[in-house]
Design an enzyme around this catalytic site. Structure first.
Site, mmCIF file in Angstrom:
data_model
loop_
_atom_site.group_PDB
_atom_site.id
_atom_site.type_symbol
_atom_site.label_atom_id
_atom_site.label_comp_id
_atom_site.label_asym_id
_atom_site.label_seq_id
_atom_site.Cartn_x
_atom_site.Cartn_y
_atom_site.Cartn_z
ATOM 1 N N MET A 94 0.836 -1.206 0.000
ATOM 2 C CA MET A 94 0.000 0.000 0.000
ATOM 3 C C MET A 94 0.870 1.255 0.000
ATOM 4 O O MET A 94 0.878 2.033 0.952
ATOM 5 C CB MET A 94 -0.943 -0.019 1.200
ATOM 6 C CG MET A 94 -1.800 -1.271 1.285
ATOM 7 S SD MET A 94 -2.739 -1.603 -0.226
ATOM 8 C CE MET A 94 -3.954 -0.308 -0.120
ATOM 9 N N HIS A 95 1.616 1.421 -1.066
ATOM 10 C CA HIS A 95 2.534 2.556 -1.172
ATOM 11 C C HIS A 95 2.812 2.758 -2.652
ATOM 12 O O HIS A 95 3.284 1.832 -3.321
ATOM 13 C CB HIS A 95 3.826 2.215 -0.408
ATOM 14 C CG HIS A 95 4.931 3.206 -0.564
ATOM 15 N ND1 HIS A 95 5.301 4.073 0.438
ATOM 16 C CD2 HIS A 95 5.768 3.464 -1.599
ATOM 17 C CE1 HIS A 95 6.319 4.806 0.023
ATOM 18 N NE2 HIS A 95 6.616 4.460 -1.211
ATOM 19 N N HIS A 113 -4.084 -6.193 -8.282
ATOM 20 C CA HIS A 113 -5.101 -5.193 -7.928
ATOM 21 C C HIS A 113 -6.487 -5.821 -8.004
ATOM 22 O O HIS A 113 -6.806 -6.502 -8.989
ATOM 23 C CB HIS A 113 -5.018 -4.000 -8.879
ATOM 24 C CG HIS A 113 -5.968 -2.914 -8.532
ATOM 25 N ND1 HIS A 113 -5.903 -2.213 -7.347
ATOM 26 C CD2 HIS A 113 -7.051 -2.408 -9.213
ATOM 27 C CE1 HIS A 113 -6.874 -1.324 -7.306
ATOM 28 N NE2 HIS A 113 -7.586 -1.424 -8.428
#
Length: 198
Positions: A94-95, A113
């Site tokens: 999550m970056h 995703h």
């Protein structure tokens, strides 16, 4: 090499596939950006080298958040490069990565995703699909695996997709469970196909 931020269920899917012979690969390391990420425990249980690199110290020591992110990504690239991976898998990472990282691994950074190409980019894809189902009658969503060539959000060259129907008897939790099951299957198959072509 796997980068993860949370529970690591996609990492576990890769570990299981390697351990049972369904995936001809070696996971050379796991890096997390959250100290409490359960992915660390999953990797340690399988005796895989782990690292933690948090973004917060970089942000706290800079007046320029963009510069801080670039410094972070450069350091992250250094750690990853030390493992000499053939492929870097973002499995719940999550970056958003900058070119300070991506330029070190051209054509070798893969992201998973929980949405189909062009639909619901960003961190809330499952919620977005569920809300579209409730408001507009959306009857399917899906998952995709794609390459990450640049700083775009969930829009790199698509390697594989899988449609996940939204059923009439679904609730938010049942939909999420089936999306995660599809993610695990698609990620393992796509990583295997990618490595075979290298």
């Amino acid at each position: 090499m796997v980068l993860a931020s949370g529970a690591g269920s996609n990492l576990q899917a890769l570990l299981d596939a390697v351990n049972n012979g369904d995936l001809n690969a070696e996971i050379v390391g796991v890096i997390v950006n959250r100290r409490d990420a359960y992915a660390l425990e999953r990797a340690s249980t399988n005796e895989i080298p782990t690292s933690f690199l948090g973004l917060r110290p970089y942000l706290d020591t800079s007046d320029d958040p963009a510069q801080a992110r670039r410094r972070y990504d450069a350091d992250l690239a250094g750690i990853v490069s030390g493992h000499r991976p053939d492929l870097v898998v973002l499995a719940g990472w999550m970056h958003l990565l900058t070119m300070e990282f991506l330029s070190h691994f051209p054509g070798r950074v893969m992201n998973l995703h929980p949405a189909l190409p062009g639909e619901f980019p960003g961190a809330h894809a499952i919620d977005d699909a569920w809300h579209a189902h409730l408001s507009d009658g959306l009857d399917r969503t899906g998952v995709m695996v794609h390459l990450v060539p640049d700083e775009g959000v969930d829009d790199g060259p698509v390697l594989a997709t899988q449609v996940v129907p939204i059923r009439a008897d679904d609730d938010r939790e049942s939909l999420e469970a089936r999306i995660h099951a599809a993610e695990h299957d698609l990620l393992v198959r796509t990583v295997g196909d990618f490595l075979e072509r290298m």
